[in-house]
Structure formats: C-alpha cells, structure tokens
Motif scaffolding. Structure first.
Motif, PDB file in Angstrom:
ATOM      1  N   LEU A  33       0.870  -1.243  -0.093  1.00  0.00           N
ATOM      2  CA  LEU A  33       0.012  -0.010   0.024  1.00  0.00           C
ATOM      3  C   LEU A  33       0.911   1.422   0.039  1.00  0.00           C
ATOM      4  N   ALA A  34       1.800   1.224   0.700  1.00  0.00           N
ATOM      5  CA  ALA A  34       2.882   2.165   0.824  1.00  0.00           C
ATOM      6  C   ALA A  34       3.292   2.568  -0.596  1.00  0.00           C
ATOM      7  N   GLY A  35       3.748   1.512  -1.427  1.00  0.00           N
ATOM      8  CA  GLY A  35       4.495   1.369  -2.666  1.00  0.00           C
ATOM      9  C   GLY A  35       3.006   2.204  -3.412  1.00  0.00           C
ATOM     10  N   ALA A  36       2.047   1.643  -3.327  1.00  0.00           N
ATOM     11  CA  ALA A  36       0.986   2.080  -4.130  1.00  0.00           C
ATOM     12  C   ALA A  36       0.655   3.771  -4.380  1.00  0.00           C
ATOM     13  N   GLU A  37       0.872   4.191  -2.803  1.00  0.00           N
ATOM     14  CA  GLU A  37       0.786   5.515  -2.741  1.00  0.00           C
ATOM     15  C   GLU A  37       1.907   6.309  -3.458  1.00  0.00           C
ATOM     16  N   LEU A  38       3.046   5.799  -3.358  1.00  0.00           N
ATOM     17  CA  LEU A  38       4.144   6.558  -3.861  1.00  0.00           C
ATOM     18  C   LEU A  38       4.157   6.281  -5.299  1.00  0.00           C
ATOM     19  N   ILE A  39       3.420   5.380  -5.743  1.00  0.00           N
ATOM     20  CA  ILE A  39       3.074   5.359  -7.609  1.00  0.00           C
ATOM     21  C   ILE A  39       2.210   6.468  -7.921  1.00  0.00           C
ATOM     22  N   ASP A  40       1.244   6.643  -6.933  1.00  0.00           N
ATOM     23  CA  ASP A  40       0.065   7.690  -7.340  1.00  0.00           C
ATOM     24  C   ASP A  40       0.644   8.804  -7.260  1.00  0.00           C
ATOM     25  N   LEU A  41       1.541   8.962  -6.156  1.00  0.00           N
ATOM     26  CA  LEU A  41       2.151  10.483  -5.984  1.00  0.00           C
ATOM     27  C   LEU A  41       3.082  10.888  -7.172  1.00  0.00           C
ATOM     28  N   ILE A  42       3.876   9.795  -7.756  1.00  0.00           N
ATOM     29  CA  ILE A  42       4.721   9.883  -8.925  1.00  0.00           C
ATOM     30  C   ILE A  42       3.855  10.268 -10.206  1.00  0.00           C
ATOM     31  N   GLY A  43       2.416   9.501 -10.292  1.00  0.00           N
ATOM     32  CA  GLY A  43       1.536  10.031 -11.354  1.00  0.00           C
ATOM     33  C   GLY A  43       1.036  11.209 -11.359  1.00  0.00           C
ATOM     34  N   ALA A  44       0.784  11.719 -10.152  1.00  0.00           N
ATOM     35  CA  ALA A  44       0.281  13.095 -10.033  1.00  0.00           C
ATOM     36  C   ALA A  44       1.342  14.212 -10.116  1.00  0.00           C
ATOM     37  N   GLU A  45       2.703  13.743 -10.196  1.00  0.00           N
ATOM     38  CA  GLU A  45       3.808  14.485 -10.100  1.00  0.00           C
ATOM     39  C   GLU A  45       4.344  15.361  -8.831  1.00  0.00           C
ATOM     40  N   ALA A  46       3.818  14.819  -7.881  1.00  0.00           N
ATOM     41  CA  ALA A  46       4.037  15.207  -6.600  1.00  0.00           C
ATOM     42  C   ALA A  46       5.317  14.732  -6.154  1.00  0.00           C
ATOM     43  N   VAL A  47       6.099  13.745  -6.582  1.00  0.00           N
ATOM     44  CA  VAL A  47       7.331  13.501  -6.445  1.00  0.00           C
ATOM     45  C   VAL A  47       7.930  12.960  -7.661  1.00  0.00           C
ATOM     46  N   THR A  48       9.313  12.883  -7.907  1.00  0.00           N
ATOM     47  CA  THR A  48      10.109  12.074  -8.666  1.00  0.00           C
ATOM     48  C   THR A  48      11.040  11.182  -7.961  1.00  0.00           C
ATOM     49  N   VAL A  49      11.578   9.953  -8.692  1.00  0.00           N
ATOM     50  CA  VAL A  49      12.358   9.220  -8.274  1.00  0.00           C
ATOM     51  C   VAL A  49      14.043   9.541  -8.908  1.00  0.00           C
ATOM     52  N   ASP A  50      14.877   9.568  -7.771  1.00  0.00           N
ATOM     53  CA  ASP A  50      16.274  10.057  -8.491  1.00  0.00           C
ATOM     54  C   ASP A  50      17.210   8.827  -7.850  1.00  0.00           C
ATOM     55  N   GLY A  51      17.200   7.726  -8.823  1.00  0.00           N
ATOM     56  CA  GLY A  51      17.928   6.403  -8.186  1.00  0.00           C
ATOM     57  C   GLY A  51      16.909   5.681  -7.267  1.00  0.00           C
ATOM     58  N   ASP A  52      17.283   5.722  -6.154  1.00  0.00           N
ATOM     59  CA  ASP A  52      16.517   4.900  -5.101  1.00  0.00           C
ATOM     60  C   ASP A  52      15.853   5.969  -4.174  1.00  0.00           C
ATOM     61  N   ARG A  53      16.115   7.139  -4.378  1.00  0.00           N
ATOM     62  CA  ARG A  53      15.259   8.235  -3.520  1.00  0.00           C
ATOM     63  C   ARG A  53      14.298   9.004  -4.009  1.00  0.00           C
ATOM     64  N   ILE A  54      13.462   9.388  -3.120  1.00  0.00           N
ATOM     65  CA  ILE A  54      12.119  10.082  -3.306  1.00  0.00           C
ATOM     66  C   ILE A  54      12.361  11.480  -3.296  1.00  0.00           C
ATOM     67  N   VAL A  55      12.089  12.177  -4.318  1.00  0.00           N
ATOM     68  CA  VAL A  55      12.347  13.750  -4.379  1.00  0.00           C
ATOM     69  C   VAL A  55      11.134  14.377  -4.481  1.00  0.00           C
ATOM     70  N   PRO A  56      10.542  15.121  -3.595  1.00  0.00           N
ATOM     71  CA  PRO A  56       9.305  15.796  -3.609  1.00  0.00           C
ATOM     72  C   PRO A  56       9.080  16.901  -4.528  1.00  0.00           C
ATOM     73  N   GLY A  57       7.876  17.093  -5.277  1.00  0.00           N
ATOM     74  CA  GLY A  57       8.051  18.480  -5.879  1.00  0.00           C
ATOM     75  C   GLY A  57       7.069  19.454  -4.989  1.00  0.00           C
ATOM     76  N   GLU A  58       6.284  20.296  -5.703  1.00  0.00           N
ATOM     77  CA  GLU A  58       5.769  21.351  -4.904  1.00  0.00           C
ATOM     78  C   GLU A  58       4.814  20.787  -4.196  1.00  0.00           C
ATOM     79  N   PRO A  59       4.491  21.150  -2.953  1.00  0.00           N
ATOM     80  CA  PRO A  59       3.421  20.662  -2.014  1.00  0.00           C
ATOM     81  C   PRO A  59       2.160  20.674  -2.676  1.00  0.00           C
TER      82      PRO A  59
END
Length: 201
Positions: A29-55
């Motif tokens: 479920l935590a992975g699914a949330e992260l994928i939805d946040l990627i889809g919403a362009e709220a975060v990007t992934v840099d290697g294995d790290r989560i880079v937040p975008g604009e709140p």
C-alpha cells in the motif's frame, strides 16, 4: 479512488487463493501511494530516493497524508525506508478509512451468530472499478498484487511497466516483502528452538 484503495479491495475479496498478510499488504500500500504520487507529479524518483515536488493537496485523504509526511530535505528518503516508515499499520488505516466511507462491511463467518467477523467490500462503484482494473490486468495493480502473492492463477506473462520510476518502486516493494518474510521465518525458527530448549531432550 487510488491504486492503494484498489489494491486493498482486491486483497479483501472473499476467499482469496492466498490470504494476504497485513505486513505484506501495508508495504504494498505504501508503494501504491508512492506510485500515485509519481503519477500526480508530486514526487520524482532519483535512483532509489524520493524527491518531492511542490506541495500538493491530493483529493484522497490518505494520499494527502502520505504527501504530507514526505522528507523534503536532501539527501531525501530512500524508497525502501519510505515503505517501512509509511507502511507501519497502513493496512489498518485503509480498512478504517474504507469502513468509514461505507466501502467495507463486517460479516460473520460460519452459521452461528457468534462466529468470527471478517471484512468484505460492498458492491459499489469503488469495488467495481477495482475489479475492472484487476480484470483488465492493469500493469501497476497486477504488479503490486503479485508482490503480496495475489495472482489468481493467471499467466506468468506479466504486462510490462512503461515507467522507470514505477518499475523501481515495484521492484523495491517485492524486495521489502521478501525481507519481511525472511524475518518471519527467522523468528519462527528462533521460537521453535526456544520451545525445544524448554521441552528438553
């Protein structure tokens, strides 16, 4: 609805071929949330790290909570660490939220009225949407379901994921679930050895 809620509903369907462990499901479920946040362009992934975008303020309450607890300082959080941190008791949070929204109902199993209760999805547009994604073998939902052992006896020919960041998240979810299973097995062996010690030869 979100991928996490769809995954939860698929995992709760009556009599799944394999019961899904709460810990496994929480990680997915935590992975699914992260994928939805990627889809919403709220975060990007840099290697294995989560880079937040604009709140942002996602329309879903639980997804909004996930966005609110992102680490916003460099070097940012590793995906694996996010899964373990955000995933703690996450399946219980989704169950409570879906029950509150009337999407789940409690039913007693067995013929006697005092039999144990189990939770089932109600017949609703939400359940039908999740079922439709599942029947269509939607790649992200199928990959996350596979990580927690839900495959419905389907072909091993998994549909491919066309996003590198999503592929990375799914792979790390698989690794985390396997790590959790290894911990369970180790504890089981230790517990058995301790019981044998007390029993004696």
């Amino acid at each position: 609805m979100t991928t996490a809620k769809d995954l939860f509903i698929i995992a709760m369907e009556p009599e799944p071929e394999h019961a899904v462990g709460q810990g496994d499901l929480s990680l997915a479920l935590a992975g699914a949330e992260l994928i939805d946040l990627i889809g919403a362009e709220a975060v990007t992934v840099d290697g294995d790290r989560i880079v937040p975008g604009e709140p942002a303020a996602p329309g879903d309450r639980l997804l909004g909570e996930a966005a609110a607890v992102l680490t916003r300082q460099a070097p940012y959080e590793r995906i694996e660490d996010w899964l373990w941190r955000r995933g703690r008791d996450l399946s219980a949070a989704y169950q409570a939220a879906l029950e509150e929204d009337g999407e789940l109902t409690r039913k007693r199993s067995g013929r006697l009225s005092f039999g144990s209760e189990r939770v089932e999805p109600v017949d609703s547009p939400t359940r039908r949407r999740a079922a439709s994604r599942w029947e269509e073998r939607e790649p992200v939902l199928a990959a996350l379901a596979s990580a927690v052992g839900i495959d419905d006896g389907r072909s091993d020919d998994e549909p491919g994921l066309d996003d590198e960041a999503v592929t990375t998240v799914v792979a790390i979810v698989h690794d985390a679930v396997m790590e959790l299973e290894a911990v369970r097995q180790r504890r089981s062996i230790e517990s058995s050895a301790f019981a044998n010690l007390w029993r004696g030869p």
